[in-house]
Scaffold this motif. Structure first.
Motif, PDB file in Angstrom:
ATOM      1  N   GLY A 176     -20.473  -2.661  30.799  1.00 45.06           N
ATOM      2  CA  GLY A 176     -19.152  -2.892  30.240  1.00 45.06           C
ATOM      3  C   GLY A 176     -18.282  -3.819  31.057  1.00 45.06           C
ATOM      4  O   GLY A 176     -17.220  -4.256  30.587  1.00 45.06           O
ATOM      5  N   ALA A 177     -18.701  -4.145  32.277  1.00 45.97           N
ATOM      6  CA  ALA A 177     -17.895  -5.017  33.122  1.00 45.97           C
ATOM      7  C   ALA A 177     -18.017  -6.479  32.713  1.00 45.97           C
ATOM      8  O   ALA A 177     -17.171  -7.302  33.078  1.00 45.97           O
ATOM      9  N   ARG A 178     -19.063  -6.816  31.976  1.00 41.27           N
ATOM     10  CA  ARG A 178     -19.285  -8.200  31.568  1.00 41.27           C
ATOM     11  C   ARG A 178     -18.993  -8.371  30.081  1.00 41.27           C
ATOM     12  O   ARG A 178     -19.388  -7.543  29.270  1.00 41.27           O
ATOM     13  N   PRO A 179     -18.341  -9.474  29.697  1.00 42.95           N
ATOM     14  CA  PRO A 179     -18.208  -9.748  28.265  1.00 42.95           C
ATOM     15  C   PRO A 179     -19.558 -10.147  27.686  1.00 42.95           C
ATOM     16  O   PRO A 179     -20.390 -10.737  28.381  1.00 42.95           O
ATOM     17  N   VAL A 180     -19.771  -9.819  26.427  1.00 44.74           N
ATOM     18  CA  VAL A 180     -21.004 -10.183  25.730  1.00 44.74           C
ATOM     19  C   VAL A 180     -20.635 -11.109  24.577  1.00 44.74           C
ATOM     20  O   VAL A 180     -19.748 -10.803  23.784  1.00 44.74           O
ATOM     21  N   VAL A 181     -21.314 -12.242  24.502  1.00 45.64           N
ATOM     22  CA  VAL A 181     -21.112 -13.177  23.391  1.00 45.64           C
ATOM     23  C   VAL A 181     -22.280 -13.027  22.434  1.00 45.64           C
ATOM     24  O   VAL A 181     -23.437 -13.257  22.806  1.00 45.64           O
ATOM     25  N   CYS A 182     -21.985 -12.611  21.211  1.00 47.50           N
ATOM     26  CA  CYS A 182     -22.990 -12.456  20.166  1.00 47.50           C
ATOM     27  C   CYS A 182     -23.046 -13.759  19.380  1.00 47.50           C
ATOM     28  O   CYS A 182     -22.147 -14.059  18.596  1.00 47.50           O
ATOM     29  N   LEU A 183     -24.076 -14.552  19.603  1.00 50.90           N
ATOM     30  CA  LEU A 183     -24.228 -15.851  18.952  1.00 50.90           C
ATOM     31  C   LEU A 183     -25.080 -15.659  17.700  1.00 50.90           C
ATOM     32  O   LEU A 183     -26.295 -15.482  17.778  1.00 50.90           O
TER      33      LEU A 183
ATOM     34  N   ARG B 277     -17.006  -4.819  24.562  1.00 44.98           N
ATOM     35  CA  ARG B 277     -16.431  -6.149  24.840  1.00 44.98           C
ATOM     36  C   ARG B 277     -17.352  -7.229  24.288  1.00 44.98           C
ATOM     37  O   ARG B 277     -17.973  -7.998  25.013  1.00 44.98           O
ATOM     38  N   VAL B 278     -17.441  -7.287  22.973  1.00 50.16           N
ATOM     39  CA  VAL B 278     -18.322  -8.238  22.307  1.00 50.16           C
ATOM     40  C   VAL B 278     -17.486  -9.306  21.610  1.00 50.16           C
ATOM     41  O   VAL B 278     -16.562  -8.988  20.857  1.00 50.16           O
ATOM     42  N   VAL B 279     -17.818 -10.559  21.871  1.00 43.88           N
ATOM     43  CA  VAL B 279     -17.218 -11.674  21.148  1.00 43.88           C
ATOM     44  C   VAL B 279     -18.237 -12.132  20.107  1.00 43.88           C
ATOM     45  O   VAL B 279     -19.284 -12.692  20.450  1.00 43.88           O
TER      46      VAL B 279
END
Length: 537
Positions: free
Chosen positions: A425-432, A454-456
């Protein structure tokens, strides 16, 4: 002293805790309610997806980031069949996944009585896919079955394992004793074989190392060996990010001519933890992958060593111990001096080989990592991901993974990104994800909201299945079925209370990513091929 009596469901939770399980992904139902009896009182977090396939993909994403088995808990029949696609992706990519399902009562199995959620042979269906599948007919066998399941997950080549528990077994009380974690027993090569490998390495003047996903735990050892012998290190998709920033790295696909040229020129190739399958080594199915001179192949799976290219030396071992063992026989070895130059030339040639469109897409991926250096990009089968699989200089291992290799399932990225965020959870996740693939699992936006993930969600919208449309045109086939209508993704996000924006210019992406990463919970950003300037060359 009399042992405490607990239900099978309660003991199952105790056994999962003992084996280090912290999260379970699942959708409860009448056919699994007894397995939930001990869950609320445990330390295990339960995450509810919107579909059982999402449960499997969440477990997959969680496993890839955490390095621990992902666990899915699903109902009998449709719950399990919905999870099978995720199990197949995990099998192809060697991802440790434990699927626990219900099954109808013992006296009904095989009789075809038309019970709710009944399958002709549920166990028979799954055992063709799972590394290990067991039907718990005897309640007292539960500790042994769970122990074996985790031993299989941790000892050999990872993949999905399955335990099914009949509904009439779940509530049976059995003895509850102190639970112990399963022991992992991984194969180790003998010293003579490792010494033979070291001799081949010492004699090589143009060595190259190939790393697959099975080498992720051996990054330090691979770096030491590569530096010792002066070998460029080519990473497949599942190993991308290993040796990040190192002058010997080659973060490009072996399907590219530039990488194949590097391998063709090598007088020794050391392959570590890679199945050398088509989606990494012959993506275009052109048969152009070269015959390798002096191939040393290391794998944890004996069956895998029997497949693929003929090796001069096969080593049955985990990559970490094998690589350390080989290096141990090379004290004071003088490395080939041109390793970094060969790696640099391969990197430049591989990137130049991509089409202008692909280089623009790789540029967007680089922009994401520049804006969010600590992020993880989880991809689906979409055009930008295909480009990244050919070339992506990820900033660390486990920061780039997707479903566009191996099984190649659509709809993977949204739930897998949620699982990845829960793992770290400390890192943002980018869902491409593309507009087509996103619609396979669009409702998992709600799962991200519930989990505070924290998903973008970065939607690459090209108004349909553009890759398939292009392939049809190139094949002389009139495009058909490649223009599925998409919702307004911004309005969809709004319906879930998720902040969203459509970019007018790709140059706005760094700012949008920074804004999204600063928020608690998920966000959505759309890049549209017609409405966003700068995404194509």
């Amino acid at each position: 002293m009399t042992a405490e009596m607990k239900t099978v469901g309660e003991v199952l939770v105790d056994l999962l805790e003992a084996n280090g399980v912290e999260v379970v992904f699942g959708i409860p139902g009448v056919h699994t309610v007894e397995l939930y009896r001990g869950l609320a009182a445990s330390k295990i977090r339960h995450v509810t997806p919107r579909h059982e396939q999402g449960a499997g993909f969440m477990a997959d994403g969680y496993a890839r980031v955490s390095g621990k088995p992902g666990v899915a808990l699903v109902i009998t029949g449709p719950g399990l069949t919905n999870t099978i696609t995720a199990m197949a992706q995990a099998r192809q990519d060697s991802i440790p996944m434990l699927v626990i399902s219900g099954v109808n009562r013992r006296d009904s199995l095989g009789h075809g009585r038309g019970l709710l959620h009944e399958l002709p042979d549920q166990h028979g269906m799954v055992k063709t896919l799972a590394l290990y599948s067991h039907t718990l007919l005897n309640p007292a066998d539960l500790p042994l079955v769970v122990e074996r399941a985790f031993a299989v997950l941790l000892s050999g080549r990872p993949g999905p394992v399955h335990i099914e528990i009949p509904t009439d077994v779940m509530a049976v009380k059995i003895e509850s004793r102190a639970a112990k974690p399963a022991a992992a027993t991984r194969p180790r090569s003998d010293g003579e074989t490792l010494q033979r490998a070291a001799i081949l390495c010492a004699d090589a003047s143009r060595p190259v190392i190939l790393c697959g996903g099975g080498a992720l735990t051996a990054e330090a050892e691979v770096r030491e060996l590569a530096e010792r012998i002066g070998a460029p290190v080519v990473t497949t998709v599942n190993a991308r990010g290993m040796l990040a920033g190192h002058p010997l790295r080659v973060p490009a696909s072996p399907s590219l001519k530039a990488v194949r040229s590097l391998l063709r020129d090598a007088d020794l190739v050391v392959a570590l933890g890679t199945e050398m399958g088509q989606t990494d080594y012959d993506l275009y199915a052109d048969g152009g992958f070269p015959a390798l001179k002096n191939l040393i192949r290391t794998d944890i799976d004996a069956a895998q060593l029997a497949r693929g290219p003929q090796a001069a030396l096969s080593i049955l071992s985990g990559a970490k111990t094998a690589t350390a063992g080989i290096t141990g026989f090379l004290p004071g070895h003088a490395a080939a001096k041109d390793g970094a130059a060969r790696a640099d030339a391969a990197r430049k040639a591989a990137l130049k080989e991509l089409t202008a469109k692909m280089r623009a897409e790789v540029g967007v991926i680089d922009m994401i990592y520049t804006a969010l250096p600590d992020c993880t990009i989880v991809g689906d089968s979409t055009q930008a991901v295909y480009a990244g699989n050919l070339y992506c200089d990820a900033p660390r291992q486990r920061a780039w993974f997707n479903s566009a290799t191996g099984y190649g399932s659509l709809g993977y990225a949204p739930p897998a990104a949620v699982g990845a965020s829960i793992a770290d959870g400390a890192r943002p996740v980018v869902c491409l994800v593309g507009d087509g693939g996103f619609q396979f699992s669009l409702a998992e936006i709600g799962s991200a909201v519930d989990a505070g993930a924290r998903v973008v969600f970065l939607v690459w919208n090209n108004d349909g299945y553009k890759e398939i449309e292009s392939y049809m045109v190139e094949s002389g086939v009139k495009p058909e079925g490649v223009k599925p209508s998409a919702p307004d993704f911004l309005m969809t996000a709004k319906a879930y209370g998720v902040p969203a924006e459509r970019l007018a210019n790709v140059d706005d992406l760094p700012r949008a990513l920074a804004d999204a990463a600063a928020r608690f919970g998920p966000s959505l950003i759309e890049i549209h091929q017609e409405k966003t300037a700068g995404i194509t060359a």
